[in-house]
Design a protein around this motif. Structure first.
Motif, PDB file in Angstrom:
ATOM      1  N   ASN A 156       0.813  -1.218   0.000  1.00 48.32           N
ATOM      2  CA  ASN A 156       0.000   0.000   0.000  1.00 48.32           C
ATOM      3  C   ASN A 156       0.840   1.258   0.000  1.00 48.32           C
ATOM      4  OD1 ASN A 156      -2.795  -0.724   0.020  1.00 48.32           O
ATOM      5  ND2 ASN A 156      -2.437  -1.646   2.019  1.00 48.32           N
ATOM      6  N   TRP A 157       1.969   1.180   0.660  1.00 47.51           N
ATOM      7  CA  TRP A 157       2.749   2.402   0.838  1.00 47.51           C
ATOM      8  C   TRP A 157       3.509   2.796  -0.422  1.00 47.51           C
ATOM      9  CZ3 TRP A 157       1.337   5.212   4.892  1.00 47.51           C
ATOM     10  CH2 TRP A 157       0.555   4.552   5.848  1.00 47.51           C
ATOM     11  N   GLU A 158       3.535   1.901  -1.403  1.00 43.95           N
ATOM     12  CA  GLU A 158       4.107   2.272  -2.707  1.00 43.95           C
ATOM     13  C   GLU A 158       3.184   3.255  -3.442  1.00 43.95           C
ATOM     14  OE1 GLU A 158       6.655  -1.903  -3.338  1.00 43.95           O
ATOM     15  OE2 GLU A 158       5.161  -1.348  -4.825  1.00 43.95           O
ATOM     16  N   PRO A 159       1.911   2.953  -3.625  1.00 48.31           N
ATOM     17  CA  PRO A 159       1.054   3.978  -4.247  1.00 48.31           C
ATOM     18  C   PRO A 159       0.796   5.173  -3.340  1.00 48.31           C
ATOM     19  CG  PRO A 159      -0.258   2.062  -3.629  1.00 48.31           C
ATOM     20  CD  PRO A 159       1.188   1.680  -3.461  1.00 48.31           C
ATOM     21  N   ILE A 160       0.831   4.976  -2.043  1.00 50.73           N
ATOM     22  CA  ILE A 160       0.664   6.141  -1.158  1.00 50.73           C
ATOM     23  C   ILE A 160       1.815   7.125  -1.398  1.00 50.73           C
ATOM     24  CG2 ILE A 160       0.642   6.917   1.257  1.00 50.73           C
ATOM     25  CD1 ILE A 160      -0.838   4.305   1.965  1.00 50.73           C
ATOM     26  N   LEU A 161       2.987   6.565  -1.716  1.00 49.77           N
ATOM     27  CA  LEU A 161       4.141   7.413  -2.036  1.00 49.77           C
ATOM     28  C   LEU A 161       4.016   8.029  -3.437  1.00 49.77           C
ATOM     29  CD1 LEU A 161       6.899   8.142  -0.701  1.00 49.77           C
ATOM     30  CD2 LEU A 161       7.847   6.089  -1.751  1.00 49.77           C
ATOM     31  N   LEU A 162       3.506   7.248  -4.371  1.00 52.64           N
ATOM     32  CA  LEU A 162       3.530   7.678  -5.776  1.00 52.64           C
ATOM     33  C   LEU A 162       2.377   8.612  -6.167  1.00 52.64           C
ATOM     34  CD1 LEU A 162       5.015   7.403  -8.522  1.00 52.64           C
ATOM     35  CD2 LEU A 162       3.450   5.515  -9.044  1.00 52.64           C
ATOM     36  N   ALA A 163       1.175   8.344  -5.658  1.00 52.67           N
ATOM     37  CA  ALA A 163      -0.008   9.102  -6.131  1.00 52.67           C
ATOM     38  C   ALA A 163       0.136  10.616  -5.939  1.00 52.67           C
ATOM     39  CB  ALA A 163      -1.271   8.578  -5.458  1.00 52.67           C
ATOM     40  N   PRO A 164       0.668  11.087  -4.813  1.00 57.67           N
ATOM     41  CA  PRO A 164       0.863  12.543  -4.691  1.00 57.67           C
ATOM     42  C   PRO A 164       1.880  13.078  -5.696  1.00 57.67           C
ATOM     43  CG  PRO A 164       0.914  11.492  -2.538  1.00 57.67           C
ATOM     44  CD  PRO A 164       0.988  10.391  -3.559  1.00 57.67           C
ATOM     45  N   HIS A 165       2.919  12.283  -5.978  1.00 55.57           N
ATOM     46  CA  HIS A 165       3.919  12.685  -6.963  1.00 55.57           C
ATOM     47  C   HIS A 165       3.256  12.887  -8.326  1.00 55.57           C
ATOM     48  CE1 HIS A 165       7.621  12.848  -9.245  1.00 55.57           C
ATOM     49  NE2 HIS A 165       7.351  11.719  -9.866  1.00 55.57           N
ATOM     50  N   LEU A 166       2.262  12.055  -8.624  1.00 57.09           N
ATOM     51  CA  LEU A 166       1.559  12.149  -9.908  1.00 57.09           C
ATOM     52  C   LEU A 166       0.389  13.137  -9.860  1.00 57.09           C
ATOM     53  CD1 LEU A 166       1.485   8.329 -10.871  1.00 57.09           C
ATOM     54  CD2 LEU A 166       3.086  10.088 -11.657  1.00 57.09           C
ATOM     55  N   LYS A 167       0.205  13.746  -8.694  1.00 59.44           N
ATOM     56  CA  LYS A 167      -0.844  14.776  -8.529  1.00 59.44           C
ATOM     57  C   LYS A 167      -2.236  14.241  -8.884  1.00 59.44           C
ATOM     58  CE  LYS A 167       2.232  18.713  -9.370  1.00 59.44           C
ATOM     59  NZ  LYS A 167       3.493  17.963  -9.295  1.00 59.44           N
ATOM     60  N   TRP A 199      -0.379   9.780   6.403  1.00 58.70           N
ATOM     61  CA  TRP A 199      -0.868  10.111   5.054  1.00 58.70           C
ATOM     62  C   TRP A 199      -0.447  11.539   4.676  1.00 58.70           C
ATOM     63  CZ3 TRP A 199      -3.559   6.952   1.587  1.00 58.70           C
ATOM     64  CH2 TRP A 199      -4.062   5.745   2.084  1.00 58.70           C
ATOM     65  N   GLU A 200      -0.569  12.439   5.607  1.00 62.83           N
ATOM     66  CA  GLU A 200      -0.186  13.828   5.312  1.00 62.83           C
ATOM     67  C   GLU A 200       1.290  13.917   4.948  1.00 62.83           C
ATOM     68  OE1 GLU A 200      -3.357  16.445   7.975  1.00 62.83           O
ATOM     69  OE2 GLU A 200      -1.447  15.826   8.887  1.00 62.83           O
ATOM     70  N   ALA A 201       2.099  13.172   5.685  1.00 65.02           N
ATOM     71  CA  ALA A 201       3.541  13.219   5.424  1.00 65.02           C
ATOM     72  C   ALA A 201       3.870  12.699   4.030  1.00 65.02           C
ATOM     73  CB  ALA A 201       4.282  12.397   6.477  1.00 65.02           C
ATOM     74  N   PHE A 202       3.029  11.790   3.536  1.00 69.99           N
ATOM     75  CA  PHE A 202       3.246  11.244   2.191  1.00 69.99           C
ATOM     76  C   PHE A 202       2.665  12.163   1.110  1.00 69.99           C
ATOM     77  CE2 PHE A 202       4.908   6.797   2.261  1.00 69.99           C
ATOM     78  CZ  PHE A 202       5.140   6.687   3.621  1.00 69.99           C
ATOM     79  N   GLY A 203       1.926  13.188   1.514  1.00 70.16           N
ATOM     80  CA  GLY A 203       1.455  14.164   0.514  1.00 70.16           C
ATOM     81  C   GLY A 203      -0.016  14.073   0.178  1.00 70.16           C
TER      82      GLY A 203
ATOM     83  N   ALA B  45       8.114   4.131 -12.010  1.00 66.63           N
ATOM     84  CA  ALA B  45       7.312   3.924 -10.796  1.00 66.63           C
ATOM     85  C   ALA B  45       8.162   3.903  -9.533  1.00 66.63           C
ATOM     86  CB  ALA B  45       6.526   2.620 -10.909  1.00 66.63           C
ATOM     87  N   GLY B  46       9.460   4.084  -9.712  1.00 67.79           N
ATOM     88  CA  GLY B  46      10.339   3.958  -8.560  1.00 67.79           C
ATOM     89  C   GLY B  46      10.652   2.490  -8.292  1.00 67.79           C
ATOM     90  N   VAL B  47      11.430   2.272  -7.247  1.00 67.94           N
ATOM     91  CA  VAL B  47      11.840   0.901  -6.921  1.00 67.94           C
ATOM     92  C   VAL B  47      10.666   0.243  -6.200  1.00 67.94           C
ATOM     93  CG1 VAL B  47      13.664  -0.514  -5.937  1.00 67.94           C
ATOM     94  CG2 VAL B  47      14.153   1.838  -6.634  1.00 67.94           C
TER      95      VAL B  47
END
Lengths: 274, 305
Positions: A156-167, A199-203, B45-47
């Motif tokens: 789960n924490w992979e998309p939690i990290l990525l989705a904010p990056h992709l706006k 969640w906030e910290a991840f964006g 997608a990153g690692v």
């Protein structure tokens, strides 16, 4: 208007609870507690939030809903039936021999986008969908319902990290935070707190809500995205087994199925005696 | 092979705007060509291979044709459940590409040896599994993967493999490609072992043994015509693969049993024991009997007994 909506969806949530109780009772199935905790969420989502056409389940511009906590299938099937995706009678086949209404949610059922059951998949699926919607310049949104215990899954924490990056402000995660996971209380098994701060910290833009307060749910889910350019997460504080006194906050109802007597008691508490 | 892959993918993407490429933070000096030409259909997608794979499923669910890309085991093993549940069960057009399959990352150690990938992917529902043997085959399978409506897995070599086919082969999904004919033994090769198989056949010819060499770029589906020629099964079949149990030899053994063929099988493959020493690809292959000399010598001995 909001109050009328809230009354309507509250009534619908009670119907969904009754369906789910009858369904799990009929086949001695597990997971009634997790169904009851998100009854109100589903009633509100299908009661005016989601832009879907039950008569055309594959309508291209529909909002997508993914039940990442796929073990809550019974009540999503009930919500889809009541929304008009298929006949309510079909719910009686849930978990019966040869039925496509499997115990974990199945994409073979109209209105169900994605089959889940192994936890930690839905949010990535939704991230890909939300990215497609954005890339095509479309306005449809993706709602992903997660359990609290599911957040133990590192995936789960992979998309939690990525989705904010992709706006991806067309992506909405909803955490059914009922505080009980498969083999114990969340704060004992693997604490999530401070969950909002994580969640906030991840964006992500976070709102917490009482997951059983229909006015609050309509108000919260009706204002998405919470902030343009950011994915939204609703942390819905809920009660496992909500609506049936002897099931509330009891781990056992992750597994148990009500017998005839307990089913009648439960339906009586809901005002839904058969 | 990887160079031909990315050239082909760029050409296909130019013609079909549904094609996307997602990588797991690998692809330096390879993927830039796609990234720079199609920035809106490329994503690092990153690692995070699990997310890469299921996100690809989400894109594919929404009408895209998505290639995922990483090296050796990473796009397969780390995210195997994502491939199984999200890609294969939903029968979505996600094309998983592993570069450096087999022992291509020889010196890097067992974590980087992609030697069980064919076994795990070929049993998944709806999955088509490719292991091209040279750059021409890499081009053909990339085209077919993009055109097929469902999930695919492509095991590629690295860079610099020699071109084996003199011209573009008449490739069809699931069909073998015969490079050499001979009546004494049929050598079946999949993936990057093709050159070695051909060299072994040449060595056998010097000993008077005529071997056919058949490339098997599609592992799943597999056609018995790889060793049943004009309705007649070869009496002696040798399989050559840079793979552990569960790959080409296992498939052929199943087919012999199921078909009731009067065929004897000699597998050249890796064992179940991990290779835990350093060595170049050629050196590690040789340690496991996958050199042309060892293959030729063992086939010669086998046919003599």
């Amino acid at each position: 208007m909001t109050i009328n909506n809230a009354i309507a969806t509250s009534t619908r949530a009670t119907q969904l609870r009754a369906h789910a109780l009858r369904m799990v009772h009929a086949v001695n199935a597990s997971h009634i507690g997790t169904c009851l905790s998100m009854a109100d969420l589903l009633a509100v989502l299908y009661g005016g939030i989601l832009n879907v056409h039950p008569s055309e389940p594959q309508w291209p511009n529909r909002d997508r809903l993914i039940l990442s906590k796929g073990h809550g299938a019974a009540i999503l099937y009930a919500a889809l039936a009541e929304a008009g995706f298929f006949a309510v009678d079909e719910l009686a086949t849930y978990c019966q021999k040869g039925s496509q209404f499997t115990g974990h949610i199945s994409h073979h059922i109209p209105g169900v986008e994605v089959s889940t059951g192994s936890l930690g998949h839905g949010l990535s699926f939704g991230t890909g969908m939300a990215l497609a919607s954005k890339a095509d310049g479309l306005n449809w949104r993706v709602f992903v319902i997660l359990s609290d215990g599911e957040l133990d899954e590192g995936s789960n924490w992979e998309p939690i990290l990525l989705a904010p990056h992709l706006k991806l402000d067309n992506l909405i995660a909803i955490v059914d935070y009922n505080k009980i996971q498969s083999f114990g209380r969340v704060d004992e098994v693997l604490p999530l707190e401070p969950l909002k701060a994580k969640w906030e910290a991840f964006g992500w833009e976070v709102q917490e809500v009482d997951g059983h307060d229909h006015q609050a749910l309509h108000a919260t889910l009706g204002t998405i995205p919470f902030k343009p350019g950011k994915p939204s997460v609703v942390i819905a504080h809920t009660i496992k087994g909500k609506g049936v006194s002897f099931m509330e906050n009891e781990l056992a109802w992750h597994y148990r199925s009500p017998n005839e007597l307990l089913l009648e008691q439960a339906l009586a508490e809901l005002g839904c005696n058969s | 092979m990887r160079t031909r892959f990315i050239e082909t993918l760029c050409r296909l993407a130019q013609e079909d705007d549904r094609i996307w490429l997602i990588c797991g933070d690998l692809g330096y000096s390879v993927l830039e060509a796609f990234r720079d030409r199609f920035p809106n259909r490329y994503l690092n997608a990153g690692v995070a291979e699990q997310n890469m794979t299921t996100m690809a499923a989400g894109l594919a669910h929404s009408g895209k044709i998505v290639f995922t890309y990483s090296i050796a085991n990473f796009p397969v093993m780390r995210c195997l459940e994502q491939i199984r549940n999200d890609v294969c069960y939903h029968n979505l057009p996600v094309k998983v590409v592993a570069v450096g399959g087999g022992l291509a990352y020889g010196t890097q150690g067992y974590t980087h040896h992609g030697v069980e990938d064919l076994a795990v992917t070929r049993v998944l529902p709806n999955m088509t599994v490719f292991a091209p043997g040279d750059p021409w085959e890499a081009e053909c399978v990339t085209e077919s993967a993009a055109a097929l409506p469902g999930p695919c897995y492509i095991r590629l070599g690295k860079a610099g493999e020699p071109v084996v086919h003199e011209e573009r082969p008449a490739f069809r999904v699931g069909e073998p490609l015969t490079l050499r004919t001979g009546t004494d033994v049929a050598i079946l090769s999949t993936g990057g072992m093709l050159v070695t198989a051909l060299a072994a056949a040449q060595l056998l010819q010097e000993k008077g043994i005529l071997a056919s060499v058949v490339s098997v770029p599609t592992i799943q589906p597999f056609s018995d015509t790889a060793f049943v020629f004009a309705g007649k099964p070869a009496a002696f079949v040798a399989t050559v693969e840079e793979h552990a149990e569960g790959g080409l030899a296992t498939i052929v053994a199943e087919r012999i049993a199921f078909g009731g063929y009067d065929t004897r099988l000699l597998p050249f493959r890796l064992g179940r024991e991990p290779l835990s020493v350093a060595g170049s690809q050629e050196e590690l292959r040789a340690m496991k009997g996958l050199s042309s000399q060892a293959i030729a010598s063992n086939i010669h001995q086998w046919l003599s007994t």
